[in-house]
Design an enzyme around this catalytic site. Structure first.
Site, PDB file in Angstrom:
ATOM      1  N   LYS A 103      53.930  38.597  46.576  1.00 63.32           N
ATOM      2  CA  LYS A 103      52.835  38.466  47.666  1.00 63.32           C
ATOM      3  C   LYS A 103      53.035  37.802  48.989  1.00 63.32           C
ATOM      4  O   LYS A 103      53.111  38.210  49.962  1.00 63.32           O
ATOM      5  CB  LYS A 103      51.417  37.799  47.119  1.00 63.32           C
ATOM      6  CG  LYS A 103      51.279  38.877  45.795  1.00 63.32           C
ATOM      7  CD  LYS A 103      50.093  38.125  44.896  1.00 63.32           C
ATOM      8  CE  LYS A 103      49.693  38.850  43.590  1.00 63.32           C
ATOM      9  NZ  LYS A 103      48.788  38.152  42.650  1.00 63.32           N
ATOM     10  N   ASP A 108      40.620  39.192  46.217  1.00 63.28           N
ATOM     11  CA  ASP A 108      41.049  39.855  44.672  1.00 63.28           C
ATOM     12  C   ASP A 108      39.719  40.719  44.383  1.00 63.28           C
ATOM     13  O   ASP A 108      39.760  41.400  43.482  1.00 63.28           O
ATOM     14  CB  ASP A 108      41.011  38.646  43.764  1.00 63.28           C
ATOM     15  CG  ASP A 108      42.525  38.556  43.202  1.00 63.28           C
ATOM     16  OD1 ASP A 108      43.117  39.568  43.537  1.00 63.28           O
ATOM     17  OD2 ASP A 108      42.727  37.591  42.994  1.00 63.28           O
ATOM     18  N   GLN A 127      45.529  32.605  41.632  1.00 64.35           N
ATOM     19  CA  GLN A 127      46.404  33.284  40.654  1.00 64.35           C
ATOM     20  C   GLN A 127      46.445  33.119  39.335  1.00 64.35           C
ATOM     21  O   GLN A 127      46.112  31.572  38.944  1.00 64.35           O
ATOM     22  CB  GLN A 127      47.968  32.962  40.923  1.00 64.35           C
ATOM     23  CG  GLN A 127      48.971  33.842  40.172  1.00 64.35           C
ATOM     24  CD  GLN A 127      48.867  35.360  40.325  1.00 64.35           C
ATOM     25  OE1 GLN A 127      48.907  35.586  41.503  1.00 64.35           O
ATOM     26  NE2 GLN A 127      49.024  36.216  39.420  1.00 64.35           N
TER      27      GLN A 127
END
Ligand code: NAP
Length: 288
Positions: free
Chosen positions: A28, A95, A72
């Site tokens: 990422k 997200d 995460q």
């Protein structure tokens, strides 16, 4: 955007040292560099408490140059993951897991859509696969993949069936699909008998296999995979058995399909969040 003095910024919080998470986060951050997004990686220890992590999230919520916040997963067991995800400002929730964004998606309002599901729709559209009026079957009902994929396909006018571990006659239900999405987490479970000839198959699964018998079930006779498996002792496989290539009309590979697409959509979401939050929200809402 950068020329206009508006460089989108993404903060990634990586707690502890989960090897798989470290690989994902590295990918990422690298993608951010490639497309010119400012990125910041925060790496608190795995002994962190819920309150300490909440403080980090709230500080990122306040910072003007941070447009996207990604926590995460998985988080260590002592941390209340739901509380953390709820604390992320919905406008920075790249997200798309915050209940407010889930609500926006289900009521077809502009918002931030989870990356993997958004990627699934993007690949269908860019591959000119018809969606409206088609039978779509989604195997898996998780909050992060199955449910949002099903919602996006519904919004795009497919007729959607969601399957899970209690579904009766799974192969029979899957064979109805013009578009079959596998988001199960079981290596090569979707075999030819699940797939109508010519169907489009999207393989979301990412499973690392190390067992020789399992390898042979999936890749016997595949010299390239054999070589890689011998060298590494493992190989990455989706939820779809390679034999499905013989019957599918179109299929996404693993690795190289939905995985990279997910990162691409994270970049897109970060830019979208920057536009939403820093001025263009009114225009976005008007054109949506
Ligand atoms: P998850 O939360 O474990 O959900 C799995 C779903 O599959 C559940 O709904 C479960 O049903 C269903 N299922 C399990 N065994 C089944 C069976 N034998 N028959 C029918 N349904 C069954 O997994 P997830 O987070 O959605 O992830 C799914 C897969 O996608 C994993 O391999 C994951 O690594 C991968 N993934 C990839 C990306 C990417 O970027 N490519 C991103 C996210 C996830 P129940 O609800 O009844 O238990």
């Amino acid at each position: 955007m950068a020329a206009a003095g508006l460089r989108p910024g993404l903060a990634v919080i990586l707690v502890g040292h989960n090897p798989a998470s470290e690989v994902y986060v590295r990918g990422k951050v690298k993608s951010c560099e490639e497309v010119g997004i400012f990125s910041e990686k925060l790496t608190p220890p795995d002994t962190i408490s819920t309150e300490e992590l909440l403080d980090i999230v709230q500080e990122l919520n306040r910072r003007e140059e941070i447009d996207g916040i990604l926590v995460q997963l998985p988080l260590p067991p002592q941390v209340d993951a739901k509380k953390i995800l709820m604390a992320v400002d919905p406008a920075k929730d790249v997200d798309g897991f915050h209940p407010m964004n889930v609500g926006f998606l289900s009521t077809q309002r502009p918002g931030l859509v989870p990356c993997t599901p958004a990627g699934v729709l993007e690949i269908l559209k860019r591959s000119n696969i018809p969606i409206a009026g088609q039978e779509a079957v989604v195997v898996g009902r998780s909050d992060i993949v199955g449910k949002p994929v099903a919602m996006l396909l519904t919004n795009a006018n497919a007729t959607v069936t969601i399957c899970h571990s209690k579904t009766r006659d799974l192969p029979g239900v899957c064979r109805r699909a013009d578009i079959l999405v596998a988001a199960i987490g079981r290596a090569g479970m979707i075999t030819k008998e699940f797939v109508k000839p010519g169907a489009t198959v999207i393989d979301v699964g990412m499973n690392s296999i190390t067992d020789r018998a399992e390898f042979d079930r999936l890749f016997a006779g595949n010299a390239k995979r054999e070589e890689a498996f011998r060298a590494k002792g493992s190989t990455l496989v989706g939820d779809v058995h390679p034999e499905v290539y013989e019957v599918a009309g179109a299929i996404t590979p693993v690795p190289g399909g939905v995985g990279p697409l997910t990162i691409a959509m994270l970049m897109a979401n970060t830019v979208k969040a920057a536009r939403f939050r820093r001025g263009n929200r009114a225009r976005e809402l008007a054109s949506a």
